[in-house]
Design a protein around this motif. Structure first.
Motif, PDB file in Angstrom:
ATOM      1  N   ASP A  78      -6.616  -9.061   0.736  1.00  0.00           N
ATOM      2  CA  ASP A  78      -5.854  -9.260  -0.505  1.00  0.00           C
ATOM      3  C   ASP A  78      -6.256  -8.276  -1.598  1.00  0.00           C
ATOM      4  O   ASP A  78      -5.417  -7.841  -2.385  1.00  0.00           O
ATOM      5  CB  ASP A  78      -6.030 -10.691  -1.018  1.00  0.00           C
ATOM      6  CG  ASP A  78      -5.326 -11.719  -0.131  1.00  0.00           C
ATOM      7  OD1 ASP A  78      -4.313 -11.373   0.505  1.00  0.00           O
ATOM      8  OD2 ASP A  78      -5.813 -12.867  -0.070  1.00  0.00           O
ATOM      9  N   ALA A  79      -7.531  -7.910  -1.665  1.00  0.00           N
ATOM     10  CA  ALA A  79      -8.025  -7.001  -2.703  1.00  0.00           C
ATOM     11  C   ALA A  79      -7.442  -5.594  -2.578  1.00  0.00           C
ATOM     12  O   ALA A  79      -7.620  -4.778  -3.480  1.00  0.00           O
ATOM     13  CB  ALA A  79      -9.553  -6.931  -2.655  1.00  0.00           C
ATOM     14  N   ILE A 135       0.847  -1.187   0.000  1.00  0.00           N
ATOM     15  CA  ILE A 135       0.000   0.000   0.000  1.00  0.00           C
ATOM     16  C   ILE A 135       0.881   1.235   0.000  1.00  0.00           C
ATOM     17  O   ILE A 135       1.903   1.269   0.689  1.00  0.00           O
ATOM     18  CB  ILE A 135      -0.919   0.016   1.249  1.00  0.00           C
ATOM     19  CG1 ILE A 135      -1.799  -1.233   1.281  1.00  0.00           C
ATOM     20  CG2 ILE A 135      -1.758   1.277   1.308  1.00  0.00           C
ATOM     21  CD1 ILE A 135      -2.609  -1.390   2.553  1.00  0.00           C
ATOM     22  N   LYS A 136       0.491   2.256  -0.761  1.00  0.00           N
ATOM     23  CA  LYS A 136       1.182   3.550  -0.748  1.00  0.00           C
ATOM     24  C   LYS A 136       0.346   4.513   0.095  1.00  0.00           C
ATOM     25  O   LYS A 136      -0.846   4.696  -0.178  1.00  0.00           O
ATOM     26  CB  LYS A 136       1.339   4.111  -2.157  1.00  0.00           C
ATOM     27  CG  LYS A 136       2.351   3.385  -3.010  1.00  0.00           C
ATOM     28  CD  LYS A 136       2.526   4.104  -4.337  1.00  0.00           C
ATOM     29  CE  LYS A 136       3.431   3.345  -5.272  1.00  0.00           C
ATOM     30  NZ  LYS A 136       4.820   3.363  -4.906  1.00  0.00           N
ATOM     31  N   LEU A 182     -11.874  -1.853  -3.046  1.00  0.00           N
ATOM     32  CA  LEU A 182     -12.278  -1.737  -1.642  1.00  0.00           C
ATOM     33  C   LEU A 182     -13.733  -2.171  -1.466  1.00  0.00           C
ATOM     34  O   LEU A 182     -14.540  -2.059  -2.386  1.00  0.00           O
ATOM     35  CB  LEU A 182     -12.126  -0.292  -1.154  1.00  0.00           C
ATOM     36  CG  LEU A 182     -10.713   0.271  -1.121  1.00  0.00           C
ATOM     37  CD1 LEU A 182     -10.753   1.746  -0.740  1.00  0.00           C
ATOM     38  CD2 LEU A 182      -9.848  -0.510  -0.149  1.00  0.00           C
ATOM     39  N   GLU A 183     -14.048  -2.626  -0.269  1.00  0.00           N
ATOM     40  CA  GLU A 183     -15.431  -2.944   0.081  1.00  0.00           C
ATOM     41  C   GLU A 183     -16.246  -1.652   0.033  1.00  0.00           C
ATOM     42  O   GLU A 183     -15.716  -0.569   0.328  1.00  0.00           O
ATOM     43  CB  GLU A 183     -15.498  -3.545   1.482  1.00  0.00           C
ATOM     44  CG  GLU A 183     -14.877  -4.926   1.598  1.00  0.00           C
ATOM     45  CD  GLU A 183     -15.685  -5.981   0.855  1.00  0.00           C
ATOM     46  OE1 GLU A 183     -16.923  -5.919   0.887  1.00  0.00           O
ATOM     47  OE2 GLU A 183     -15.057  -6.855   0.227  1.00  0.00           O
ATOM     48  N   PRO A 184     -17.520  -1.724  -0.284  1.00  0.00           N
ATOM     49  CA  PRO A 184     -18.355  -0.517  -0.298  1.00  0.00           C
ATOM     50  C   PRO A 184     -18.455   0.104   1.097  1.00  0.00           C
ATOM     51  O   PRO A 184     -18.302  -0.584   2.105  1.00  0.00           O
ATOM     52  CB  PRO A 184     -19.722  -1.039  -0.751  1.00  0.00           C
ATOM     53  CG  PRO A 184     -19.474  -2.365  -1.363  1.00  0.00           C
ATOM     54  CD  PRO A 184     -18.241  -2.916  -0.719  1.00  0.00           C
ATOM     55  N   THR A 233      -2.413  -9.379   5.807  1.00  0.00           N
ATOM     56  CA  THR A 233      -3.848  -9.645   5.622  1.00  0.00           C
ATOM     57  C   THR A 233      -4.375 -10.645   6.637  1.00  0.00           C
ATOM     58  O   THR A 233      -5.582 -10.876   6.702  1.00  0.00           O
ATOM     59  CB  THR A 233      -4.132 -10.189   4.208  1.00  0.00           C
ATOM     60  OG1 THR A 233      -3.410 -11.412   4.043  1.00  0.00           O
ATOM     61  CG2 THR A 233      -3.743  -9.193   3.143  1.00  0.00           C
ATOM     62  N   ASP A 234      -3.499 -11.222   7.440  1.00  0.00           N
ATOM     63  CA  ASP A 234      -3.909 -12.290   8.353  1.00  0.00           C
ATOM     64  C   ASP A 234      -3.932 -11.872   9.827  1.00  0.00           C
ATOM     65  O   ASP A 234      -3.948 -12.715  10.708  1.00  0.00           O
ATOM     66  CB  ASP A 234      -2.994 -13.498   8.182  1.00  0.00           C
ATOM     67  CG  ASP A 234      -1.551 -13.194   8.523  1.00  0.00           C
ATOM     68  OD1 ASP A 234      -1.190 -12.004   8.633  1.00  0.00           O
ATOM     69  OD2 ASP A 234      -0.773 -14.158   8.691  1.00  0.00           O
TER      70      ASP A 234
END
Length: 109
Positions: A96-97, A6-7, A65-67, A22-23
């Motif tokens: 992961d997304a 990520i930036k 990203l999730e909504p 992510t875990d």
């Protein structure tokens, strides 16, 4: 175990390339705090409850990203410095997304 890249551009305009796991059930606000990219006491003031908007970020590149949820939307309606691409870091759970996500930390009130 997997990580995403990520930036994050801090409030001084410096861009940091960070690796986020992510875990570990972390969110973006916690990543920003762990890398010390915002001054202590100016991010995550409410503890990640979507009640203060101190962790607001501007999404520069959204890889998926999730909504936005209702609580996040309601908080951003009351926050300062809101833009069309504003999100609350505490509501963005590392997944992961998020590989390739780019954000800028919004000014603190």
């Amino acid at each position: 175990m997997s990580d995403v890249n990520i930036k994050i551009t801090d409030r001084e305009g410096v861009t940091h390339d960070v690796v986020a796991p992510t875990d570990m059930s972390m969110n973006l606000m916690e990543i920003i705090r762990s890398y010390e990219l915002a001054e202590e006491g100016t991010i995550g003031v409410c503890g990640g409850m979507a009640m203060c908007a101190s962790c607001q970020v501007y999404v520069i590149n959204d890889p998926g990203l999730e909504p936005m949820g209702d609580e996040e939307d309601a908080m951003l309606c009351e926050a300062f410095h809101v833009k069309e691409n504003s999100r609350l870091g505490c509501q963005l759970h590392i997944a992961d997304a998020m590989e390739g996500l780019e954000v800028e930390i919004a000014p603190y009130p």
